[in-house]
Design a protein around this motif. Sequence first.
Motif, PDB file in Angstrom:
ATOM      1  N   SER A 175       0.854  -1.183   0.000  1.00 59.26           N
ATOM      2  CA  SER A 175       0.000   0.000   0.000  1.00 59.26           C
ATOM      3  C   SER A 175       0.892   1.234   0.000  1.00 59.26           C
ATOM      4  O   SER A 175       1.975   1.242   0.588  1.00 59.26           O
ATOM      5  N   LEU A 176       0.410   2.280  -0.686  1.00 62.61           N
ATOM      6  CA  LEU A 176       1.113   3.554  -0.780  1.00 62.61           C
ATOM      7  C   LEU A 176       0.202   4.639  -0.235  1.00 62.61           C
ATOM      8  O   LEU A 176      -0.932   4.784  -0.699  1.00 62.61           O
ATOM      9  N   VAL A 177       0.695   5.409   0.744  1.00 60.52           N
ATOM     10  CA  VAL A 177      -0.145   6.425   1.370  1.00 60.52           C
ATOM     11  C   VAL A 177       0.647   7.706   1.604  1.00 60.52           C
ATOM     12  O   VAL A 177       1.878   7.716   1.601  1.00 60.52           O
ATOM     13  N   HIS A 178      -0.104   8.793   1.826  1.00 59.87           N
ATOM     14  CA  HIS A 178       0.480  10.100   2.116  1.00 59.87           C
ATOM     15  C   HIS A 178      -0.055  10.609   3.444  1.00 59.87           C
ATOM     16  O   HIS A 178      -1.257  10.529   3.707  1.00 59.87           O
ATOM     17  N   ALA A 179       0.840  11.131   4.289  1.00 62.85           N
ATOM     18  CA  ALA A 179       0.430  11.715   5.566  1.00 62.85           C
ATOM     19  C   ALA A 179       1.167  13.030   5.784  1.00 62.85           C
ATOM     20  O   ALA A 179       2.216  13.288   5.188  1.00 62.85           O
ATOM     21  N   ALA A 180       0.614  13.862   6.659  1.00 60.72           N
ATOM     22  CA  ALA A 180       1.250  15.135   6.977  1.00 60.72           C
ATOM     23  C   ALA A 180       2.442  14.937   7.900  1.00 60.72           C
ATOM     24  O   ALA A 180       3.513  15.513   7.695  1.00 60.72           O
ATOM     25  N   TYR A 181       2.262  14.108   8.926  1.00 61.08           N
ATOM     26  CA  TYR A 181       3.313  13.867   9.905  1.00 61.08           C
ATOM     27  C   TYR A 181       3.455  12.372  10.142  1.00 61.08           C
ATOM     28  O   TYR A 181       2.498  11.606  10.030  1.00 61.08           O
ATOM     29  N   GLY A 182       4.656  11.982  10.514  1.00 61.91           N
ATOM     30  CA  GLY A 182       4.898  10.604  10.913  1.00 61.91           C
ATOM     31  C   GLY A 182       6.142  10.558  11.773  1.00 61.91           C
ATOM     32  O   GLY A 182       6.992  11.455  11.718  1.00 61.91           O
ATOM     33  N   ASP A 183       6.250   9.532  12.593  1.00 61.91           N
ATOM     34  CA  ASP A 183       7.497   9.343  13.332  1.00 61.91           C
ATOM     35  C   ASP A 183       8.191   8.080  12.839  1.00 61.91           C
ATOM     36  O   ASP A 183       7.654   7.347  12.005  1.00 61.91           O
ATOM     37  N   ARG A 184       9.392   7.845  13.331  1.00 59.77           N
ATOM     38  CA  ARG A 184      10.190   6.730  12.820  1.00 59.77           C
ATOM     39  C   ARG A 184       9.642   5.368  13.225  1.00 59.77           C
ATOM     40  O   ARG A 184      10.099   4.346  12.732  1.00 59.77           O
ATOM     41  N   PRO A 218      10.084   9.660  17.663  1.00 62.22           N
ATOM     42  CA  PRO A 218       9.070   8.981  18.477  1.00 62.22           C
ATOM     43  C   PRO A 218       8.832   9.741  19.785  1.00 62.22           C
ATOM     44  O   PRO A 218       9.771  10.194  20.441  1.00 62.22           O
ATOM     45  N   GLY A 219       7.569   9.911  20.126  1.00 59.86           N
ATOM     46  CA  GLY A 219       7.199  10.643  21.327  1.00 59.86           C
ATOM     47  C   GLY A 219       6.785  12.070  21.069  1.00 59.86           C
ATOM     48  O   GLY A 219       6.160  12.706  21.931  1.00 59.86           O
ATOM     49  N   GLU A 220       7.114  12.609  19.867  1.00 57.92           N
ATOM     50  CA  GLU A 220       6.734  13.988  19.558  1.00 57.92           C
ATOM     51  C   GLU A 220       5.266  14.118  19.183  1.00 57.92           C
ATOM     52  O   GLU A 220       4.667  15.184  19.350  1.00 57.92           O
ATOM     53  N   LEU A 221       4.690  13.074  18.663  1.00 55.08           N
ATOM     54  CA  LEU A 221       3.277  13.115  18.290  1.00 55.08           C
ATOM     55  C   LEU A 221       2.413  12.809  19.509  1.00 55.08           C
ATOM     56  O   LEU A 221       2.677  11.843  20.232  1.00 55.08           O
ATOM     57  N   ASP A 222       1.380  13.610  19.713  1.00 58.63           N
ATOM     58  CA  ASP A 222       0.437  13.358  20.795  1.00 58.63           C
ATOM     59  C   ASP A 222      -0.279  12.040  20.510  1.00 58.63           C
ATOM     60  O   ASP A 222      -0.904  11.886  19.451  1.00 58.63           O
ATOM     61  N   PRO A 223      -0.185  11.067  21.404  1.00 55.07           N
ATOM     62  CA  PRO A 223      -0.829   9.769  21.157  1.00 55.07           C
ATOM     63  C   PRO A 223      -2.316   9.882  20.820  1.00 55.07           C
ATOM     64  O   PRO A 223      -2.834   9.109  20.018  1.00 55.07           O
ATOM     65  N   ASP A 224      -3.008  10.882  21.405  1.00 54.69           N
ATOM     66  CA  ASP A 224      -4.431  11.055  21.133  1.00 54.69           C
ATOM     67  C   ASP A 224      -4.695  11.656  19.758  1.00 54.69           C
ATOM     68  O   ASP A 224      -5.842  11.683  19.296  1.00 54.69           O
ATOM     69  N   SER A 225      -3.651  12.151  19.087  1.00 52.20           N
ATOM     70  CA  SER A 225      -3.816  12.774  17.774  1.00 52.20           C
ATOM     71  C   SER A 225      -3.407  11.855  16.627  1.00 52.20           C
ATOM     72  O   SER A 225      -3.550  12.228  15.463  1.00 52.20           O
ATOM     73  N   ILE A 226      -2.886  10.680  16.954  1.00 54.90           N
ATOM     74  CA  ILE A 226      -2.423   9.755  15.911  1.00 54.90           C
ATOM     75  C   ILE A 226      -3.631   9.112  15.233  1.00 54.90           C
ATOM     76  O   ILE A 226      -4.507   8.555  15.885  1.00 54.90           O
TER      77      ILE A 226
END
Length: 262
Positions: A175-184, A218-226
């Motif tokens: 699958s190929l997808v696009h996202a605004a933000y991602g972590d490693r 990892p850890g920079e994204l709010d878990p509730d916003s993922i």
Amino acid sequence: MIDKQWHSAADAVADITDGSSLAVGGFGLSGNPIALIEALLAQGTKDLSVVSNNCGVDDWGLGVLLGAQRIRKMTSSYVGENKEFERQFLSGELELELTPQGTLAEKLRAGGSGIAAFYTQTGVGTQVAEGGLPRRYNADGTVAVASPAKDVRTFAVDGEPREFVLEEAITTDFSLVHAAYGDRHGNLVFNKSARNFNPLAAMAGRVCIAQVERLVEPGELDPDSIHLPGVYVHRIVEVGADIPKRIERRTMSAVATAAEGA
């Protein structure tokens, strides 16, 4: 630590071979993983079976693969913005499995959730259930392949008998997808309407490759916003916030048009 970062789109798609099946995110031209699509075009992969809501336009999104005749089959819910799609389908060069939009979304979600099939009321009493939808034409315009009839069963809903049609789940090789933000770790956040089919396509692929505008630690994204947890994502490539984004159909008001002409 699980580090899913790949340094280029070309490296990330390098093992997608001829004949592979792909689930691709996007709705119209919103949320198209264009860097991954262009990398796949550059490496020459062909005979692809693609599942996506639509096939882009003639010179953007999946339309660039279609224009190069790299796609053998499309499973889509909407195909009305691409003249080359129309030409290839009606001439017998392309196979099409036309699927109701909500059904397509659920088929992808079910595939990613380990659900083999489900019953839905969508399509009951039409060729979706009864069969006969053209999937491939002969060069002379006759139907070469038509959709088969599907299992229809009656279930009691709110005390009333209703018919439902059986739809099988979809899984794909990649699958190929696009996202605004991602972590490693592969956790993804999508931007507004660009979320569309991207999480569902990601879930359905046995190997999910995500392009992100910004890669964080990892850890920079709010878990509730993922929006999509990294368990579904296997490779992640940072493409930058300035990656081109096309508008499918620009509509301007009469006031704006007059101002431009002044």
